[in-house]
Design a protein around this motif. Sequence first.
Motif, mmCIF file in Angstrom:
data_model
loop_
_atom_site.group_PDB
_atom_site.id
_atom_site.type_symbol
_atom_site.label_atom_id
_atom_site.label_comp_id
_atom_site.label_asym_id
_atom_site.label_seq_id
_atom_site.Cartn_x
_atom_site.Cartn_y
_atom_site.Cartn_z
ATOM 1 N N SER A 118 -31.108 -28.916 33.469
ATOM 2 C CA SER A 118 -31.515 -29.189 32.082
ATOM 3 C C SER A 118 -31.121 -30.601 31.639
ATOM 4 C CB SER A 118 -30.853 -28.182 31.135
ATOM 5 O OG SER A 118 -29.447 -28.403 31.104
ATOM 6 N N GLY A 119 -30.165 -31.217 32.345
ATOM 7 C CA GLY A 119 -29.676 -32.533 31.928
ATOM 8 C C GLY A 119 -28.778 -32.444 30.701
ATOM 9 N N ARG A 120 -28.453 -31.203 30.303
ATOM 10 C CA ARG A 120 -27.614 -31.026 29.109
ATOM 11 C C ARG A 120 -26.139 -31.203 29.430
ATOM 12 N NH1 ARG A 120 -30.205 -26.418 25.366
ATOM 13 N NH2 ARG A 120 -31.223 -27.909 23.968
ATOM 14 N N TRP A 121 -25.379 -31.595 28.436
ATOM 15 C CA TRP A 121 -23.926 -31.650 28.586
ATOM 16 C C TRP A 121 -23.355 -30.234 28.600
ATOM 17 C CZ3 TRP A 121 -22.472 -35.542 24.113
ATOM 18 C CH2 TRP A 121 -22.945 -36.810 24.443
ATOM 19 N N LEU A 122 -22.094 -30.126 28.980
ATOM 20 C CA LEU A 122 -21.379 -28.856 28.814
ATOM 21 C C LEU A 122 -21.490 -28.470 27.342
ATOM 22 C CD1 LEU A 122 -19.964 -29.513 31.559
ATOM 23 C CD2 LEU A 122 -17.917 -28.590 30.533
ATOM 24 N N TRP A 123 -21.664 -27.179 27.067
ATOM 25 C CA TRP A 123 -21.932 -26.784 25.684
ATOM 26 C C TRP A 123 -20.806 -27.234 24.743
ATOM 27 C CZ3 TRP A 123 -18.624 -23.915 22.791
ATOM 28 C CH2 TRP A 123 -17.682 -23.147 23.456
ATOM 29 N N ASN A 124 -19.546 -27.158 25.226
ATOM 30 C CA ASN A 124 -18.448 -27.512 24.316
ATOM 31 C C ASN A 124 -18.388 -29.017 24.057
ATOM 32 O OD1 ASN A 124 -17.700 -27.245 27.103
ATOM 33 N ND2 ASN A 124 -15.578 -27.668 26.545
ATOM 34 N N HIS A 125 -18.803 -29.826 25.063
ATOM 35 C CA HIS A 125 -18.842 -31.273 24.840
ATOM 36 C C HIS A 125 -19.892 -31.609 23.776
ATOM 37 C CE1 HIS A 125 -17.097 -32.248 29.098
ATOM 38 N NE2 HIS A 125 -16.175 -31.826 28.243
ATOM 39 N N ALA A 144 -18.867 -19.101 8.099
ATOM 40 C CA ALA A 144 -18.815 -18.168 6.956
ATOM 41 C C ALA A 144 -19.566 -16.850 7.211
ATOM 42 C CB ALA A 144 -19.328 -18.865 5.701
ATOM 43 N N PRO A 145 -20.787 -16.895 7.801
ATOM 44 C CA PRO A 145 -21.492 -15.615 8.021
ATOM 45 C C PRO A 145 -20.732 -14.663 8.944
ATOM 46 C CG PRO A 145 -22.966 -17.495 8.380
ATOM 47 C CD PRO A 145 -21.595 -18.053 8.227
ATOM 48 N N PHE A 146 -19.759 -15.181 9.693
ATOM 49 C CA PHE A 146 -18.972 -14.330 10.604
ATOM 50 C C PHE A 146 -17.642 -13.934 9.970
ATOM 51 C CE2 PHE A 146 -21.840 -16.942 13.044
ATOM 52 C CZ PHE A 146 -22.373 -16.070 13.965
ATOM 53 N N GLY A 147 -17.527 -14.200 8.666
ATOM 54 C CA GLY A 147 -16.294 -13.848 7.960
ATOM 55 C C GLY A 147 -15.137 -14.780 8.293
ATOM 56 N N ARG A 148 -15.445 -15.963 8.800
ATOM 57 C CA ARG A 148 -14.396 -16.944 9.123
ATOM 58 C C ARG A 148 -14.480 -18.110 8.148
ATOM 59 N NH1 ARG A 148 -12.067 -15.958 14.269
ATOM 60 N NH2 ARG A 148 -12.929 -13.982 14.968
ATOM 61 N N HIS A 149 -13.342 -18.805 8.030
ATOM 62 C CA HIS A 149 -13.337 -19.986 7.154
ATOM 63 C C HIS A 149 -12.696 -21.131 7.916
ATOM 64 C CE1 HIS A 149 -14.695 -17.459 3.920
ATOM 65 N NE2 HIS A 149 -13.805 -16.568 4.325
ATOM 66 N N MET A 150 -13.489 -21.730 8.764
ATOM 67 C CA MET A 150 -12.940 -22.805 9.605
ATOM 68 C C MET A 150 -13.626 -24.106 9.243
ATOM 69 S SD MET A 150 -12.747 -20.815 13.208
ATOM 70 C CE MET A 150 -14.258 -19.999 12.946
ATOM 71 N N ILE A 157 -14.595 -24.834 17.884
ATOM 72 C CA ILE A 157 -14.785 -24.785 19.353
ATOM 73 C C ILE A 157 -13.966 -23.619 19.936
ATOM 74 C CG2 ILE A 157 -14.298 -26.016 21.535
ATOM 75 C CD1 ILE A 157 -16.679 -27.255 20.198
ATOM 76 N N ALA A 158 -12.718 -23.471 19.490
ATOM 77 C CA ALA A 158 -11.864 -22.386 20.008
ATOM 78 C C ALA A 158 -12.471 -21.027 19.681
ATOM 79 C CB ALA A 158 -10.454 -22.500 19.422
ATOM 80 N N TRP A 159 -12.993 -20.907 18.468
ATOM 81 C CA TRP A 159 -13.639 -19.647 18.055
ATOM 82 C C TRP A 159 -14.884 -19.384 18.905
ATOM 83 C CZ3 TRP A 159 -18.255 -20.115 14.670
ATOM 84 C CH2 TRP A 159 -18.802 -18.878 14.345
ATOM 85 N N MET A 160 -15.694 -20.415 19.124
ATOM 86 C CA MET A 160 -16.922 -20.256 19.919
ATOM 87 C C MET A 160 -16.613 -19.801 21.341
ATOM 88 S SD MET A 160 -19.173 -23.541 18.672
ATOM 89 C CE MET A 160 -20.635 -23.262 19.684
ATOM 90 N N LYS A 161 -15.514 -20.322 21.902
ATOM 91 C CA LYS A 161 -15.134 -19.934 23.275
ATOM 92 C C LYS A 161 -14.897 -18.430 23.382
ATOM 93 C CE LYS A 161 -13.357 -24.288 25.021
ATOM 94 N NZ LYS A 161 -12.237 -25.138 25.379
#
Length: 310
Positions: A118-125, A144-150, A157-161
């Motif tokens: 795909s030529g894409r970067w690592l998703w987290n980068h 917010a839609p996930f009930g988080r306030h970050m 990024i930590a939450w997404m992982k």
Amino acid sequence: MARGLGKFIHDCAHSAGVSTWVARNMKVMRIIMFHGVGDDECPEVFFIQQLKYLATHFDVVPLHVMLDRLDTGKGCSGREVVLTFDDGLRNNYTIVYPLLRELGLPATFFVCPGLIESGRWLWNHEARQRLIRMSECERKELSAPFGRHMNTTEQIIAWMKGTPWAVRIGIEEQIRNMTPRYQPTSEERNRFDIMTWEDLTALSPELITIGAHTTSHAILGSLDDDVLSEEIEGCRCRLEAWLQRPVDLFCYPNGIHTPKVVQNVRAAYRAGVTTEPGVVLAGDDPFVLKRITVAPELSYFSWRMHRPAA
Ligand SMILES: [Zn+2]
């Protein structure tokens, strides 16, 4: 230990040769973990210094040679060091490879065929570089839609992982939609661009072993069976089809390896490396091999050669 005092001790132990002496006499094998080179975290000058240090005081061998010695216990010098580079970043081709060739040092590059295609970067980068360009309010809107306030990039990024794969893909897409004008700078491209197939096939197989790092750099702990199989076995098939040679070494993205993940890797590969700090000892399970992370200073790095978790 405060870093100031730690640094003083590391510097003294290094300059007196104590760290190197202790490490050389531990009679263990070691796998060193690198990622990108040529940025602030690992400047090229420092990288060269580390390579020369390892080449001078240890036996730099290919991962297969270490595995053979781990299997049989024969021919082990107790000073084996293996160089590994995760993620298949393009600077591994443009900066690292010429240096390894010049010094005659073998290494393993763990790559993700889906990113190469795909030529894409690592998703987290990619997500990180886009998130830092968003306002605090925009970042809050995301979680917010996930009930988080970050509101900080690293929190998100930590939450997404930790989110399930399908959810994470959706958040990535949302971040892209929120930053439609994002254009990477040349500095970002030097750090995060991925090697192409042409780059990969131009690497000498005698010097560079290509290993698998999943198809898309997926976090393996949260996947359904089908996706897990595509990320582990599918990765090997795609690499072998391109390279026309066997690929039997695996690296767990972010080091995440549940028993089920290890079982899948065991069925498709000869060995797997983690991000857990440590050395390699006779009798270790070859599917959860520990590694030593590079450090920002040579004295700290030589300290880690005998205290990997420092
Ligand atoms: Zn990785």
